[in-house]
Design a protein around this motif. Structure first.
Motif, PDB file in Angstrom:
ATOM      1  N   GLU A 111       1.545   0.794 -11.374  1.00  0.00           N
ATOM      2  CA  GLU A 111       0.033   0.720 -11.198  1.00  0.00           C
ATOM      3  C   GLU A 111      -0.190  -0.445 -10.074  1.00  0.00           C
ATOM      4  O   GLU A 111      -1.176  -0.249  -9.411  1.00  0.00           O
ATOM      5  CB  GLU A 111      -0.578   0.295 -12.636  1.00  0.00           C
ATOM      6  CG  GLU A 111      -0.623   1.311 -13.602  1.00  0.00           C
ATOM      7  CD  GLU A 111      -1.514   2.436 -13.407  1.00  0.00           C
ATOM      8  OE1 GLU A 111      -2.679   2.081 -12.842  1.00  0.00           O
ATOM      9  OE2 GLU A 111      -1.270   3.614 -13.819  1.00  0.00           O
TER      10      GLU A 111
ATOM     11  N   ARG B 144      -2.269   0.572  -6.810  1.00  0.00           N
ATOM     12  CA  ARG B 144      -3.558  -0.151  -6.287  1.00  0.00           C
ATOM     13  C   ARG B 144      -3.383  -0.822  -5.046  1.00  0.00           C
ATOM     14  O   ARG B 144      -4.340  -0.664  -4.363  1.00  0.00           O
ATOM     15  CB  ARG B 144      -3.593  -1.709  -7.428  1.00  0.00           C
ATOM     16  CG  ARG B 144      -4.813  -2.098  -7.144  1.00  0.00           C
ATOM     17  CD  ARG B 144      -5.171  -3.347  -8.232  1.00  0.00           C
ATOM     18  NE  ARG B 144      -5.912  -4.275  -7.784  1.00  0.00           N
ATOM     19  CZ  ARG B 144      -7.566  -3.951  -7.788  1.00  0.00           C
ATOM     20  NH1 ARG B 144      -7.901  -2.849  -8.179  1.00  0.00           N
ATOM     21  NH2 ARG B 144      -8.268  -4.924  -7.807  1.00  0.00           N
ATOM     22  N   SER B 145      -2.387  -1.427  -4.632  1.00  0.00           N
ATOM     23  CA  SER B 145      -2.065  -1.925  -3.359  1.00  0.00           C
ATOM     24  C   SER B 145      -2.229  -0.727  -2.130  1.00  0.00           C
ATOM     25  O   SER B 145      -2.866  -0.883  -1.224  1.00  0.00           O
ATOM     26  CB  SER B 145      -0.615  -2.394  -3.234  1.00  0.00           C
ATOM     27  OG  SER B 145      -0.381  -3.051  -1.874  1.00  0.00           O
TER      28      SER B 145
ATOM     29  N   LEU C 284      -5.928  -0.021  -1.963  1.00  0.00           N
ATOM     30  CA  LEU C 284      -6.491  -0.938  -1.310  1.00  0.00           C
ATOM     31  C   LEU C 284      -6.505  -0.882   0.318  1.00  0.00           C
ATOM     32  O   LEU C 284      -7.339  -1.082   0.841  1.00  0.00           O
ATOM     33  CB  LEU C 284      -6.303  -2.300  -1.947  1.00  0.00           C
ATOM     34  CG  LEU C 284      -6.723  -2.708  -3.119  1.00  0.00           C
ATOM     35  CD1 LEU C 284      -6.184  -3.910  -3.669  1.00  0.00           C
ATOM     36  CD2 LEU C 284      -8.259  -2.810  -3.444  1.00  0.00           C
TER      37      LEU C 284
END
Length: 121
Positions: free
Chosen positions: A75, A79-80, A83
């Motif tokens: 996760e 997310r990285s 972003l």
């Protein structure tokens, strides 16, 4: 015991889905990432309800913790990637805005001729 094993199997399924989502994120396949995330959320709800009914005991708690740790690592990776994609889209939007502003700045003014008042008819 078999019912508790099914809870662990559900966590294993979540891990497999997380792995697929991470791969889609690495590849920049945002459509498939979103579709897989939808399936993941359905499975997560199922796991939550199953765990409430059946619970997890003994060695299964350790196995669940290990699976959760792997899921959370994936996760974080997803997310990285998201972003980074958000930042990329922000830069593209800024470039587009600047191009529009430049277009407006260098667009020749239309001369007002006979019968032209710049308004609607």
């Amino acid at each position: 015991m078999a019912s508790q094993a099914s809870v662990i199997e559900c966590y294993q399924q979540l891990l497999r889905q997380s792995q697929r989502m991470a791969e889609f994120a690495r590849q920049g396949d945002w459509t498939n990432l979103v579709m897989e995330k939808s399936l993941y959320l359905v499975e997560l709800e199922s796991v939550t309800q199953c765990e409430r009914r059946l619970g997890v005991e003994g060695g299964d708690k350790l196995r669940r913790a290990c699976l959760l740790e792997q899921i959370l690592e994936l996760e974080a990776e997803i997310r990285s990637c998201l972003l980074a994609r958000r930042d990329e889209l922000g830069r593209l939007i800024d470039v587009s805005r600047r191009q529009i502003e430049l277009g407006r700045a260098y667009r020749p003014e239309l001369p007002a001729g006979p019968g032209f008042d710049g308004g609607c008819m």
